[in-house]
Every structure is written in C-alpha cells, then in structure tokens.
Write a protein that holds these residues in place. Structure first.
Motif, PDB file in Angstrom:
ATOM      1  N   LEU A  72       6.865  45.414   8.328  1.00 60.20           N
ATOM      2  CA  LEU A  72       6.890  43.960   8.452  1.00 60.20           C
ATOM      3  C   LEU A  72       7.801  43.389   7.374  1.00 60.20           C
ATOM      4  O   LEU A  72       7.553  43.606   6.174  1.00 60.20           O
ATOM      5  N   TRP A  73       8.837  42.676   7.795  1.00 68.01           N
ATOM      6  CA  TRP A  73       9.840  42.128   6.877  1.00 68.01           C
ATOM      7  C   TRP A  73       9.952  40.614   7.028  1.00 68.01           C
ATOM      8  O   TRP A  73       9.883  40.097   8.141  1.00 68.01           O
ATOM      9  N   LEU A  74      10.175  39.939   5.909  1.00 67.99           N
ATOM     10  CA  LEU A  74      10.499  38.519   5.897  1.00 67.99           C
ATOM     11  C   LEU A  74      11.767  38.309   5.083  1.00 67.99           C
ATOM     12  O   LEU A  74      11.940  38.947   4.038  1.00 67.99           O
ATOM     13  N   SER A  75      12.628  37.411   5.538  1.00 70.11           N
ATOM     14  CA  SER A  75      13.794  36.998   4.753  1.00 70.11           C
ATOM     15  C   SER A  75      13.373  35.808   3.902  1.00 70.11           C
ATOM     16  O   SER A  75      12.877  34.807   4.440  1.00 70.11           O
ATOM     17  N   VAL A  76      13.549  35.920   2.598  1.00 68.91           N
ATOM     18  CA  VAL A  76      13.085  34.882   1.676  1.00 68.91           C
ATOM     19  C   VAL A  76      14.305  34.226   1.025  1.00 68.91           C
ATOM     20  O   VAL A  76      15.051  34.893   0.297  1.00 68.91           O
ATOM     21  N   PRO A  77      14.513  32.927   1.264  1.00 71.81           N
ATOM     22  CA  PRO A  77      15.613  32.231   0.606  1.00 71.81           C
ATOM     23  C   PRO A  77      15.357  32.069  -0.885  1.00 71.81           C
ATOM     24  O   PRO A  77      14.203  32.075  -1.334  1.00 71.81           O
ATOM     25  N   ALA A  78      16.410  31.895  -1.656  1.00 70.87           N
ATOM     26  CA  ALA A  78      16.261  31.675  -3.102  1.00 70.87           C
ATOM     27  C   ALA A  78      15.447  30.417  -3.345  1.00 70.87           C
ATOM     28  O   ALA A  78      15.582  29.423  -2.629  1.00 70.87           O
ATOM     29  N   GLY A  79      14.572  30.488  -4.351  1.00 69.67           N
ATOM     30  CA  GLY A  79      13.791  29.328  -4.747  1.00 69.67           C
ATOM     31  C   GLY A  79      12.572  29.043  -3.892  1.00 69.67           C
ATOM     32  O   GLY A  79      11.866  28.068  -4.133  1.00 69.67           O
ATOM     33  N   GLU A  80      12.300  29.862  -2.900  1.00 67.41           N
ATOM     34  CA  GLU A  80      11.164  29.603  -2.014  1.00 67.41           C
ATOM     35  C   GLU A  80      10.075  30.641  -2.190  1.00 67.41           C
ATOM     36  O   GLU A  80      10.330  31.793  -2.498  1.00 67.41           O
ATOM     37  N   HIS A  81       8.851  30.189  -1.969  1.00 67.95           N
ATOM     38  CA  HIS A  81       7.689  31.073  -1.960  1.00 67.95           C
ATOM     39  C   HIS A  81       7.380  31.449  -0.515  1.00 67.95           C
ATOM     40  O   HIS A  81       7.773  30.753   0.419  1.00 67.95           O
ATOM     41  N   ILE A  82       6.634  32.525  -0.342  1.00 68.71           N
ATOM     42  CA  ILE A  82       6.152  32.910   0.973  1.00 68.71           C
ATOM     43  C   ILE A  82       5.068  31.919   1.375  1.00 68.71           C
ATOM     44  O   ILE A  82       4.127  31.679   0.611  1.00 68.71           O
ATOM     45  N   GLY A  83       5.184  31.339   2.548  1.00 71.05           N
ATOM     46  CA  GLY A  83       4.142  30.435   3.045  1.00 71.05           C
ATOM     47  C   GLY A  83       4.065  29.149   2.239  1.00 71.05           C
ATOM     48  O   GLY A  83       5.027  28.717   1.623  1.00 71.05           O
ATOM     49  N   ASP A  84       2.877  28.525   2.264  1.00 65.95           N
ATOM     50  CA  ASP A  84       2.681  27.285   1.523  1.00 65.95           C
ATOM     51  C   ASP A  84       1.430  27.395   0.650  1.00 65.95           C
ATOM     52  O   ASP A  84       0.718  28.389   0.684  1.00 65.95           O
ATOM     53  N   ASP A  85       1.170  26.341  -0.122  1.00 69.09           N
ATOM     54  CA  ASP A  85       0.048  26.376  -1.063  1.00 69.09           C
ATOM     55  C   ASP A  85      -1.300  26.575  -0.377  1.00 69.09           C
ATOM     56  O   ASP A  85      -2.216  27.142  -0.957  1.00 69.09           O
ATOM     57  N   ASP A  86      -1.426  26.085   0.847  1.00 67.02           N
ATOM     58  CA  ASP A  86      -2.690  26.210   1.577  1.00 67.02           C
ATOM     59  C   ASP A  86      -2.806  27.526   2.332  1.00 67.02           C
ATOM     60  O   ASP A  86      -3.857  27.835   2.875  1.00 67.02           O
ATOM     61  N   GLY A  87      -1.724  28.304   2.371  1.00 64.47           N
ATOM     62  CA  GLY A  87      -1.714  29.535   3.160  1.00 64.47           C
ATOM     63  C   GLY A  87      -2.834  30.504   2.839  1.00 64.47           C
ATOM     64  O   GLY A  87      -3.545  30.955   3.749  1.00 64.47           O
ATOM     65  N   PRO A  88      -3.049  30.856   1.558  1.00 68.67           N
ATOM     66  CA  PRO A  88      -4.130  31.796   1.250  1.00 68.67           C
ATOM     67  C   PRO A  88      -5.514  31.287   1.664  1.00 68.67           C
ATOM     68  O   PRO A  88      -6.341  32.050   2.158  1.00 68.67           O
ATOM     69  N   ALA A  89      -5.762  29.980   1.487  1.00 70.14           N
ATOM     70  CA  ALA A  89      -7.055  29.424   1.891  1.00 70.14           C
ATOM     71  C   ALA A  89      -7.193  29.449   3.410  1.00 70.14           C
ATOM     72  O   ALA A  89      -8.269  29.763   3.948  1.00 70.14           O
TER      73      ALA A  89
END
Length: 198
Positions: A72-89
């Motif tokens: 499973l791969w994701l392309s991550v742009p510079a300066g960005e986190h995976i998902g959002d702040d509410d994602g883990p919750a």
C-alpha cells in the motif's frame, strides 16, 4: 523469474484485506494495538480494511498477480501530513471505538512522519505467511523504488519489526534515529527514509 505485479482495484479489496490481516496477525505493533490474541483474530481485519479503503481511494495498492502479496503506497506532497487531524479518531470510531490504541498509533506515526520533502510512503506491505521469504516483498518494493529513482523521489516507511527493518536496509533505506518511536508499553517502530538513486 520475475514477479508479476499489477495495480489492485476495488474488486481486489477483500483479497488485500485478508492478505494484510494474515500477514500482520503476529506483528509486534498489531499485537500492541490488539493485545488479546482472540480479540485480535476477530477484530484486526477491520483495521486492515480501513487502511485498504484509504489507500484504494487516495493511493495505490500493488498486488502480485498470484494474489500472495500486496503493498500500500501513498504519494505525499512536501509539507503535508497523511490524512487530517480527525483521521485517527475517525479510524478508531470506525474500527474499534473502545480501543484507544487504534487512535494512538495513528497520532504517534503521524507525529514522526517527515514532511520536509515530497515522497512515496509505503504504508504497509503484506505477504501471505506461507510465502514469506520468497522475495515477493522485495519485488513489490523495488517496483516502486525504480520509479522513485527515475523521478528523483525519496521513499519513507515505518518498520514494525527487526526482520522487515533488515529487508528495508538492504533496499537502501536508513533509519531516522531521531524519530524512532517506542510505543507506550510496547514495541519499537523504526521510521526509515530512502534517497533516490541516480
């Protein structure tokens, strides 16, 4: 003989979930998230399904043609986190609402994930237990690392056990020692980075 690899689609979802569930049942981090073995056997697949759905929607799932391994791969742009702040919750609510560790693992890995440069992120790689040690994982990773090298992109992952860490080291990843994560009362995770090769 090479390993045939293809991009997985929605029709492969159940196969990918089953592969990840089987491959990670005895993984130290999965055992930390779901400490009770019987409960892990009955619940762990829901976490793998959530991960699969995220990556099918936002990234790429590579699958060996015989269905014995996936990455499973994701392309991550510079300066960005995976998902959002509410994602883990949200993940915890969807997977196992009473289990704080489902949310905590997301928050902790988010915190150590580098954001300084665009990169390819290997979220998970799973090989059917009876097929481990045959080079399938290496083939899946090399498939993307070749593209990273051509495009000048680094790659990142978190190793969840010593065996996988050794594999990733052989493939050119180095441990980001300043970001090593010791899960509370649990195992160590090693964030690893690989610069593209000329």
């Amino acid at each position: 003989m090479g390993v045939a690899i293809r991009a997985a689609g929605e029709g492969d979802r159940e196969l990918v979930v089953r592969l990840l569930d089987e491959a990670f049942q005895d993984d130290p981090v999965s055992a930390w998230v779901f400490p009770e073995a019987e409960y892990r056997r009955s619940t762990h697949h829901r976490l793998m399904a959530a991960f699969t759905d995220i990556v099918l929607a936002e990234g790429r799932v590579d699958l060996t043609e015989d269905g014995s391994a996936c990455a499973l791969w994701l392309s991550v742009p510079a300066g960005e986190h995976i998902g959002d702040d509410d994602g883990p919750a949200q993940l915890r609510e969807a997977v196992d609402p009473a289990n704080e560790r489902v949310e905590l693992i997301g928050r902790l890995t988010e915190r150590i994930h580098p954001t300084h440069r665009a990169h390819e992120y290997l979220w998970m790689i799973g090989v059917a237990p009876g097929r481990q040690g045959e080079g399938l994982g290496s083939a899946l990773i090399a498939h993307v690392l070749d593209r990273c090298d051509r495009d000048g992109l680094p790659a990142y992952l978190e190793a969840s056990n010593a065996r996988s860490r050794a594999l990733y080291t052989r493939l050119g990843f180095t441990t980001l020692t300043e970001r090593v994560l010791d899960l509370p009362g649990g195992p160590r995770m090693w964030p690893m980075w690989r610069e593209p090769r000329g």
